[in-house]
Motif scaffolding. Structure first.
Motif, PDB file in Angstrom:
ATOM      1  N   MET A  83       0.850  -1.181   0.000  1.00 22.56           N
ATOM      2  CA  MET A  83       0.000   0.000   0.000  1.00 22.56           C
ATOM      3  C   MET A  83       0.893   1.240   0.000  1.00 22.56           C
ATOM      4  N   LEU A  84       0.620   2.161  -0.900  1.00 17.02           N
ATOM      5  CA  LEU A  84       1.320   3.436  -0.973  1.00 17.02           C
ATOM      6  C   LEU A  84       0.453   4.514  -0.337  1.00 17.02           C
ATOM      7  N   THR A  85       1.086   5.384   0.429  1.00 17.99           N
ATOM      8  CA  THR A  85       0.370   6.486   1.061  1.00 17.99           C
ATOM      9  C   THR A  85       0.976   7.797   0.600  1.00 17.99           C
ATOM     10  N   ALA A  86       0.120   8.729   0.206  1.00 15.77           N
ATOM     11  CA  ALA A  86       0.554  10.075  -0.145  1.00 15.77           C
ATOM     12  C   ALA A  86      -0.237  11.065   0.695  1.00 15.77           C
TER      13      ALA A  86
ATOM     14  N   ARG B 259      -4.407   6.635  -0.430  1.00 21.46           N
ATOM     15  CA  ARG B 259      -3.857   5.288  -0.241  1.00 21.46           C
ATOM     16  C   ARG B 259      -4.226   4.444  -1.455  1.00 21.46           C
ATOM     17  N   VAL B 260      -3.192   3.979  -2.158  1.00 20.03           N
ATOM     18  CA  VAL B 260      -3.397   3.178  -3.371  1.00 20.03           C
ATOM     19  C   VAL B 260      -2.444   1.985  -3.347  1.00 20.03           C
ATOM     20  N   ARG B 261      -2.717   1.013  -4.196  1.00 18.45           N
ATOM     21  CA  ARG B 261      -1.885  -0.197  -4.259  1.00 18.45           C
ATOM     22  C   ARG B 261      -0.693  -0.047  -5.200  1.00 18.45           C
TER      23      ARG B 261
ATOM     24  N   GLN C 206       0.205  19.944  -3.391  1.00 17.02           N
ATOM     25  CA  GLN C 206       1.604  19.601  -3.122  1.00 17.02           C
ATOM     26  C   GLN C 206       1.575  18.218  -2.485  1.00 17.02           C
ATOM     27  N   THR C 207       2.279  17.279  -3.083  1.00 15.73           N
ATOM     28  CA  THR C 207       2.178  15.881  -2.668  1.00 15.73           C
ATOM     29  C   THR C 207       3.455  15.386  -2.022  1.00 15.73           C
ATOM     30  N   TYR C 208       3.282  14.680  -0.914  1.00 16.82           N
ATOM     31  CA  TYR C 208       4.386  14.031  -0.207  1.00 16.82           C
ATOM     32  C   TYR C 208       4.093  12.540  -0.174  1.00 16.82           C
ATOM     33  N   ILE C 209       5.013  11.745  -0.674  1.00 17.97           N
ATOM     34  CA  ILE C 209       4.840  10.291  -0.661  1.00 17.97           C
ATOM     35  C   ILE C 209       5.510   9.738   0.581  1.00 17.97           C
TER      36      ILE C 209
ATOM     37  N   SER D  56      -8.586   8.453   1.347  1.00 16.67           N
ATOM     38  CA  SER D  56      -9.133   7.828   2.552  1.00 16.67           C
ATOM     39  C   SER D  56      -9.646   8.841   3.564  1.00 16.67           C
ATOM     40  N   GLU D  57      -9.031  10.017   3.617  1.00 23.62           N
ATOM     41  CA  GLU D  57      -9.470  11.060   4.548  1.00 23.62           C
ATOM     42  C   GLU D  57      -9.189  12.424   3.945  1.00 23.62           C
ATOM     43  N   VAL D  58      -9.977  13.405   4.349  1.00 22.98           N
ATOM     44  CA  VAL D  58      -9.731  14.800   3.998  1.00 22.98           C
ATOM     45  C   VAL D  58      -9.898  15.605   5.278  1.00 22.98           C
ATOM     46  N   TYR D  59      -8.911  16.443   5.563  1.00 21.04           N
ATOM     47  CA  TYR D  59      -8.939  17.265   6.772  1.00 21.04           C
ATOM     48  C   TYR D  59      -8.959  18.740   6.390  1.00 21.04           C
TER      49      TYR D  59
END
Length: 93
Positions: A1-4, A45-47, A70-73, A29-32
């Motif tokens: 599972m990859l999380t960004a 969260r993706v495979r 702006q994305t952080y892996i 999966s979530e938005v804050y």
């Protein structure tokens, strides 16, 4: 599972609507809603690595009102908090 972790700037007049639309994007999966430099933070969260481009560039960034992302892996998880326990009221079963 990859999380960004995706930091999102949104037109101020569209924050609630954009947050609701982003939460419906498959892979999110979530938005804050947050205080600080950005308006929203989304957890993706993706495979597969290729799915990140689909979720973030093709869908999330095209939600009406989204100005910039702006994305952080995430490479590694160091905490395994049980969110259910973290937010419980201490009531035992």
């Amino acid at each position: 599972m990859l999380t960004a972790i995706v930091l999102i700037d949104v037109d101020a007049a569209r924050i609630p609507e954009a947050a609701a639309a982003i939460a419906e994007v498959p892979g999110v999966s979530e938005v804050y809603s947050v205080a600080g430099e950005v308006d929203l933070i989304a957890m993706v969260r993706v495979r597969e690595h290729d799915e990140l481009a689909v979720v973030i560039a093709d869908r999330l960034s095209k939600v009406e009102g989204v100005v910039r992302t702006q994305t952080y892996i995430a490479f590694q998880t160091y905490s395994k908090h049980d969110l259910e326990k973290a937010f419980s009221l201490g009531i035992e079963d």
